[in-house]
Every structure is written in structure tokens, then in C-alpha cells.
Write a protein that holds these residues in place. Structure first.
Motif, PDB file in Angstrom:
ATOM      1  N   VAL A 289       0.845  -1.191   0.000  1.00 17.57           N
ATOM      2  CA  VAL A 289       0.000   0.000   0.000  1.00 17.57           C
ATOM      3  C   VAL A 289       0.880   1.241   0.000  1.00 17.57           C
ATOM      4  O   VAL A 289       2.086   1.176   0.259  1.00 17.57           O
ATOM      5  N   CYS A 290       0.259   2.371  -0.284  1.00 18.99           N
ATOM      6  CA  CYS A 290       0.976   3.637  -0.260  1.00 18.99           C
ATOM      7  C   CYS A 290       0.005   4.738   0.150  1.00 18.99           C
ATOM      8  O   CYS A 290      -1.213   4.540   0.132  1.00 18.99           O
ATOM      9  N   TYR A 291       0.547   5.880   0.524  1.00 17.16           N
ATOM     10  CA  TYR A 291      -0.293   7.067   0.621  1.00 17.16           C
ATOM     11  C   TYR A 291       0.414   8.208  -0.093  1.00 17.16           C
ATOM     12  O   TYR A 291       1.647   8.242  -0.176  1.00 17.16           O
ATOM     13  N   PHE A 292      -0.377   9.087  -0.653  1.00 16.02           N
ATOM     14  CA  PHE A 292       0.180  10.182  -1.442  1.00 16.02           C
ATOM     15  C   PHE A 292      -0.429  11.499  -0.972  1.00 16.02           C
ATOM     16  O   PHE A 292      -1.507  11.538  -0.377  1.00 16.02           O
ATOM     17  N   LEU A 293       0.286  12.577  -1.260  1.00 17.79           N
ATOM     18  CA  LEU A 293      -0.206  13.922  -0.993  1.00 17.79           C
ATOM     19  C   LEU A 293      -0.279  14.682  -2.307  1.00 17.79           C
ATOM     20  O   LEU A 293       0.729  14.872  -2.982  1.00 17.79           O
ATOM     21  N   TRP A 294      -1.480  15.075  -2.667  1.00 17.56           N
ATOM     22  CA  TRP A 294      -1.749  15.870  -3.871  1.00 17.56           C
ATOM     23  C   TRP A 294      -1.978  17.310  -3.431  1.00 17.56           C
ATOM     24  O   TRP A 294      -2.790  17.574  -2.545  1.00 17.56           O
ATOM     25  N   ASP A 295      -1.223  18.231  -4.026  1.00 17.18           N
ATOM     26  CA  ASP A 295      -1.248  19.632  -3.619  1.00 17.18           C
ATOM     27  C   ASP A 295      -1.571  20.484  -4.845  1.00 17.18           C
ATOM     28  O   ASP A 295      -0.807  20.504  -5.812  1.00 17.18           O
ATOM     29  N   ALA A 296      -2.689  21.177  -4.801  1.00 16.85           N
ATOM     30  CA  ALA A 296      -3.124  21.982  -5.953  1.00 16.85           C
ATOM     31  C   ALA A 296      -2.102  23.036  -6.341  1.00 16.85           C
ATOM     32  O   ALA A 296      -2.058  23.457  -7.506  1.00 16.85           O
ATOM     33  N   ASN A 297      -1.257  23.463  -5.401  1.00 12.33           N
ATOM     34  CA  ASN A 297      -0.267  24.511  -5.671  1.00 12.33           C
ATOM     35  C   ASN A 297       1.089  23.964  -6.103  1.00 12.33           C
ATOM     36  O   ASN A 297       2.004  24.738  -6.370  1.00 12.33           O
ATOM     37  N   HIS A 298       1.210  22.647  -6.169  1.00 11.20           N
ATOM     38  CA  HIS A 298       2.500  22.025  -6.466  1.00 11.20           C
ATOM     39  C   HIS A 298       2.624  21.750  -7.963  1.00 11.20           C
ATOM     40  O   HIS A 298       1.699  21.249  -8.595  1.00 11.20           O
ATOM     41  N   ASP A 299       3.761  22.065  -8.546  1.00  9.83           N
ATOM     42  CA  ASP A 299       4.055  21.755  -9.946  1.00  9.83           C
ATOM     43  C   ASP A 299       5.540  21.429 -10.037  1.00  9.83           C
ATOM     44  O   ASP A 299       6.356  22.234 -10.476  1.00  9.83           O
ATOM     45  N   ASP A 300       5.891  20.247  -9.602  1.00  4.52           N
ATOM     46  CA  ASP A 300       7.304  19.888  -9.482  1.00  4.52           C
ATOM     47  C   ASP A 300       7.410  18.378  -9.357  1.00  4.52           C
ATOM     48  O   ASP A 300       6.390  17.662  -9.365  1.00  4.52           O
ATOM     49  N   ASP A 301       8.645  17.884  -9.209  1.00  2.00           N
ATOM     50  CA  ASP A 301       8.849  16.472  -8.937  1.00  2.00           C
ATOM     51  C   ASP A 301       8.267  16.119  -7.573  1.00  2.00           C
ATOM     52  O   ASP A 301       7.914  16.987  -6.777  1.00  2.00           O
ATOM     53  N   CYS A 302       8.185  14.824  -7.324  1.00  2.48           N
ATOM     54  CA  CYS A 302       7.550  14.295  -6.111  1.00  2.48           C
ATOM     55  C   CYS A 302       8.622  13.719  -5.185  1.00  2.48           C
ATOM     56  O   CYS A 302       9.580  13.083  -5.653  1.00  2.48           O
ATOM     57  N   THR A 303       8.480  13.923  -3.873  1.00  4.93           N
ATOM     58  CA  THR A 303       9.381  13.260  -2.932  1.00  4.93           C
ATOM     59  C   THR A 303       8.841  11.868  -2.632  1.00  4.93           C
ATOM     60  O   THR A 303       7.672  11.708  -2.271  1.00  4.93           O
ATOM     61  N   VAL A 304       9.684  10.855  -2.825  1.00  8.44           N
ATOM     62  CA  VAL A 304       9.278   9.459  -2.688  1.00  8.44           C
ATOM     63  C   VAL A 304      10.027   8.830  -1.528  1.00  8.44           C
ATOM     64  O   VAL A 304      11.253   8.946  -1.421  1.00  8.44           O
ATOM     65  N   THR A 305       9.290   8.142  -0.669  1.00  8.52           N
ATOM     66  CA  THR A 305       9.871   7.411   0.458  1.00  8.52           C
ATOM     67  C   THR A 305       9.377   5.969   0.401  1.00  8.52           C
ATOM     68  O   THR A 305       8.181   5.725   0.229  1.00  8.52           O
TER      69      THR A 305
END
Length: 527
Positions: A289-305
Motif C-alpha cells: 500500500v501507499c499514501y500520497f499527498l496531492w497539492d493543488a499549488n504544487h508543480d514539481d517532482d515528487c518526494t518518494v519514500t
């Protein structure tokens, strides 16, 4: 109001919501610890977007859990807001009333879970009851809504979620599993109907139902993607959900969802658990499983852990859309890029497709003893390999491959979630002529020497490591082999030779060997 009634649950040992058994592997309760980590992530993103402002001190922010079960997210949000707004609204009862009537909203997925969520949040199954901690509601539901919703059937399937009518059209006595959030053409209008006013939610958070049983229960239909897509239509500022990780590289009907997720630059963070038991003890969710954070103000690469047991890799900044599937472990990227840079043809150019000869895994139209002109037919039944015989004239598909030398490879191999992993089942060289059922895929070459060379390549850790980057379930499909390059079939291949060819460093070699077990070919078993 007694301040100790409802907002000191965090300090209790144990927390009652950590002790509840799951309804099923499809509707999984979220542990309080995971909910807390997700809320911490939300607060960090909010502060980054709002000049360091505290999310929990903003009395205008609205939160929605559109598929609440235990009420854990709503309860923890209420707890944090009650603390964060203490200076702005000093009176505790007034503060709680404001938080629960103006800021915290939920939609139950079943009648049972709606009652449980209300009990968790309002300390009463009736929001307007004598024991409720909130004053101001004139109805029992408060802002945790539930009413029975029906599927919309057409051609034996629900037009909204794809559920099977044969499986879920079963009368009023049982739950429909027609979740209100995704059974509507216009979600904004629907929420206005549910809560009585035009609702704009700043934060959407939750753990949606994962799948629905299909006809006969043989192939479950994923539905979590519909909840993600629906939530985005509400245009929140922040969105976070716990979902199965299978979307990253596989999953029935998830291709479009996968490409949308990988191409969405608003995904700010992704935390992946390859073993679901690290998050949900005692629950099996294949591929994790995973969880993600979607941010309407974000336009960039994603930090992955990536988290596996006590091993945490990241956060690492990644372009989710670099490839057509998502490579889960950031440590693999340097190796993959070196291989892809060579620009060699993929080995799937000599790999048969699923059901290449047209026979499913349960095909039994063969005989045990060989007759004149028969072909050997290889199969796997109850995890054991066997050979039967069938007339050449019975092969109605891909007859041109009968007379090739083949390296047969099991289509399915599980082996558990632990690492190092074998990744694939053991290969078998089948001399020409031969055929097989769907139990096997096979590589086809022109000679026994080529087959022996290819088998040595298949057994290397390097080969199986490249497969592991695309193989997220027990099935190794044709596309799982996409990143494995073709070699020359005139030698015995070893990991050392492949490491040298592709410039794999000592550190990268150690990583490969920490992930993939040695394959010893002497045994005839699949293990």
C-alpha cells in the motif's frame, strides 16, 4: 463541558481504534499511527504553501473524509483543531461546536461504519444525543452522513463503479457497497444535497474501499481509483489517501489511472510500503500500500519514500512520469538508466504472449501417454509441473512456434513480500517440438546452445532484478520483461559479466544482491 471527555483519546493505552478488527481486506481500518503521519504531512504542506501558517489554527479550513470507517481521520483532525484554535476560541464548548459543525465532515461507507465514526467523533452514535460532545445539530447524523445508495445497473455492471450485478444485486437485507461518493454524475451537486449548502473542501483525506468482488469472486475489481478521481473533481487544496500500490505497475483496468497519476505534477509526496503488513498488521494487500499527498499549488517532482520494516529509503525527489510504470525503490534508478541508455532491443521481442498456443492454465484436452506424431505439452497444476501429449493438428494458434527451442518460464511466482526475493520461478528448456499451456510464458530461439545461454541469463540476479522493477504482483506478464535487453546467445551469462557490460558499481551490485536471491538450477522444482 468536561475537556477530558473526548479529546484525550490519543493518550489512552491502547487506543480503542487500534484494536478493531478489519471488516475485510477490501475495507481496511486505518491505524491511528498511520493517520497521524498523514496528518503531519498535510500540516507540513499547508505551512509550506501558506508562509509557515499552522493548519490546525485556521478556523476556516474544511476537511472531508468521503469514505469514513472508524472515524479515525475525523477524530484526529478534531483533536488537533481543538488544540490549535484554543487561543482564537477560548471556550472549549464553543470551540468544539465550531470545529464539528463548520470544519469536519464525513461520509460513511456502510450504516455500521457511520455509527462507529459518529461514536468516535461525537462520542455518541447520535450527533444530537444527550451524550454527544457537540451542540448545534438538529439531526442524528450530524456531519457524518450515510444513506443506503443503490447501484445503477446496465448490461450486468454498475455504470459508476463497474460492480457485478450478479454479485451485488442481492436485496435490501445486505449492504450494496454502492458508495455514495462515486455513485453520482456531479459530485459537487451531490455534496450540496448531502450537507445542505454549497461545500468547498480545502482538505480531503481518507482510506477508500479497495475492490469489489466480481462474478464468482475469481477476479476482484479495483475501485479505489474512482475515489481518487472523484476527489480531484472537488478541487481541494490538499488531497491525501491510502491506496493499494498495485496501480504503480499493474492492476485490472488501471492503465489510464496509472498514466494520470504518473503524469500529475501536483503529487507532492508518495510514501510506499511494499509489505502492507508494515501498515496494516494481519492484513494482506498484494503488492503493498501507499499514501500520497496531492497539492493543488504544487508543480514539481515528487518526494518518494519507501518503507520496508525498519528500512526507510528517501525521501528522494523523483519525476513520477519518467517511465510508463513507477519504479518503487529510488536506489534502482541509477541501474535502470544505465541499462536503458544502451538502447538494446528488449528480450520480450522473443518472448511469447499470454496463452500463446490458446490454452488456459486449466486446459486438460491432452493425454498422458504419447501417440504417434504427438507433441509434448508442458503445464503446471497445483504448483507442480507436468508433461502431457497432444496431436500437432490440435494446435490452432501460433503453430509456427512449435518447432522452436524454448526456455519455459512460469507465468506466476509469489514467494512472499520478503527480500531478497527469487522474483521468478525456475526456467525449463523444452527441445523442439513442444507446446505449453498458459501456465508458462516462453522464450523461443533456434538451437539448444542458444536456449542454454538464455537460461543462464535468466538465472542471473541482474536479469531478475530488472524484472522486479515492473513485476508488482505474482504474475510476470509479457510487459514485465520490457527492460531486460537481448544478449548474444553464444555464451554462459553471469552476473559479473553483466555488471561489467553495464558499468554496475560495487554499491549497485550490493543493492541488487540485497534484493534478489541466487537461483540454483539443479532442482526441478519451481522454487
Amino acid at each position: 463541558m468536561n475537556s477530558q471527555v473526548s479529546f484525550t483519546l490519543r493518550g489512552r493505552n491502547p487506543d480503542v481504534l487500534s484494536c478493531i478488527a478489519n471488516l475485510s481486506n477490501d475495507e481496511v481500518f486505518t491505524p491511528p499511527e498511520l493517520a497521524g503521519r498523514m496528518l503531519d504531512m498535510l500540516a507540513e504542506a499547508w505551512a509550506a504553501d501558506h508562509g509557515g501558517a499552522d493548519l490546525w489554527s485556521d478556523k476556516t479550513v474544511r476537511f472531508l473524509d468521503p469514505f469514513t470507517k472508524s472515524g479515525i481521520f475525523l477524530r484526529e483532525i478534531t483533536h488537533r483543531l481543538t488544540e490549535g484554535l484554543a487561543q482564537q476560541i477560548p471556550d472549549l464548548q464553543t470551540r468544539v461546536n465550531h470545529v464539528l459543525t463548520r470544519q469536519v465532515f464525513g461520509i460513511g461507507i456502510t450504516r455500521l461504519t457511520s455509527l462507529l465514526a459518529r461514536r468516535s467523533v461525537y462520542c455518541s452514535k447520535h450527533a444530537n444525543g444527550a451524550h454527544s460532545v457537540v451542540q448545534g445539530f438538529d439531526n442524528e447524523a450530524g456531519h457524518i452522513w450515510f444513506e443506503r445508495t443503490e447501484h445503477t445497473w446496465a448490461g450486468g455492471k454498475c455504470t459508476f463503479c463497474g460492480a457485478s450485478q450478479a454479485a451485488l444485486d442481492r436485496g435490501d437485507a445486505l449492504e450494496t457497497h454502492a458508495y455514495a461518493f462515486i455513485h453520482t454524475d456531479n459530485i459537487k451537486t451531490r455534496l450540496t444535497e448531502l450537507f445542505g449548502e454549497d461545500m468547498q473542501f480545502d482538505v480531503i483525506i481518507g482510506n477508500p474501499p479497495y475492490q469489489l468482488a466480481s462474478d464468482g469472486g475469481t477476479r476482484d475489481v479495483p475501485i479505489y481509483q474512482h475515489f481518487v478521481e472523484q476527489a480531484k473533481k472537488l478541487e481541494p487544496r490538499l488531497l491525501t489517501m491510502v491506496i493499494p500500490s498495485r496501480w504503480m505497475a499493474a492492476g485490472l483496468g488501471l492503465s489510464e489511472f496509472r498514466q494520470a497519476m504518473l503524469g500529475d505534477r501536483r503529487i507532492r509526496a508518495l510514501v510506499d510500503y511494499p509489505a502492507a503488513s508494515d501498515v496494516f498488521p494481519g492484513v494482506e494487500v498484494k503488492a503493498g500500500v501507499c499514501y500520497f499527498l496531492w497539492d493543488a499549488n504544487h508543480d514539481d517532482d515528487c518526494t518518494v519514500t519507501t518503507v520496508r520494516g525498519g528500512d526507510v529509503v528517501g525521501p528522494t525527489k523523483r519525476n513520477l512520469g519518467e517511465y510508463d510504470v513507477f519504479v518503487r525503490d529510488s536506489r534502482a534508478m541509477s541501474i535502470l538508466r544505465k541499462v536503458v541508455k544502451h538502447g538494446e532491443p528488449s528480450i520480450n521481442s522473443i518472448l511469447a504472449r499470454d496463452k500463446e498456443f490458446g490454452w488456459t492454465s486449466n486446459f486438460d484436452g491432452f493425454h498422458a501417454t504419447k501417440r504417434a506424431g504427438d507433441l509434448p505439452l508442458h503445464y503446471i497444476r497445483t504448483m507442480k509441473r507436468g508433461v502431457g501429449y497432444i496431436a500437432r493438428s490440435a494446435v490452432n494458434k501460433s503453430a509456427h512456434l512449435i518447432d522452436t527451442w524454448k526456455v519455459l518460464v512460469p507465468k506466476a511466482y509469489n514467494g512472499g513480500d520478503g527480500v531478497p526475493h527469487l522474483v521468478l520461478g525456475k526456467p525449463l528448456i523444452a527441445p523442439a517440438p513442444s507446446v505449453c499451456t498458459q501456465s508458462f510464458l516462453f522464450f523461443y530461439v533456434g538451437s539448444d546452445k542458444a536456449a542454454t545461454s538464455l537460461q543462464s541469463y535468466y538465472s542471473t540476479r541482474f536479469f531478475r532484478f530488472l524484472i522486479s522493477l515492473r513485476k508488482i504482483t505474482q504474475d510476470a506478464t509479457h510487459s514485465a520483461y520490457k527492460w531486460v535487453p537481448v544478449q548474444e546467445w553464444n555464451r554462459t551469462w553471469t552476473d559479473d559479466a553483466l555488471y561489467e557490460k553495464y558499468g554496475i558499481t560495487k554499491e549497485e551490485q550490493a543493492y541488487i544482491e540485497s534484493q534478489v536471491r541466487e537461483m540454483i538450477l539443479a532442482s526441478g522444482s519451481d522454487e
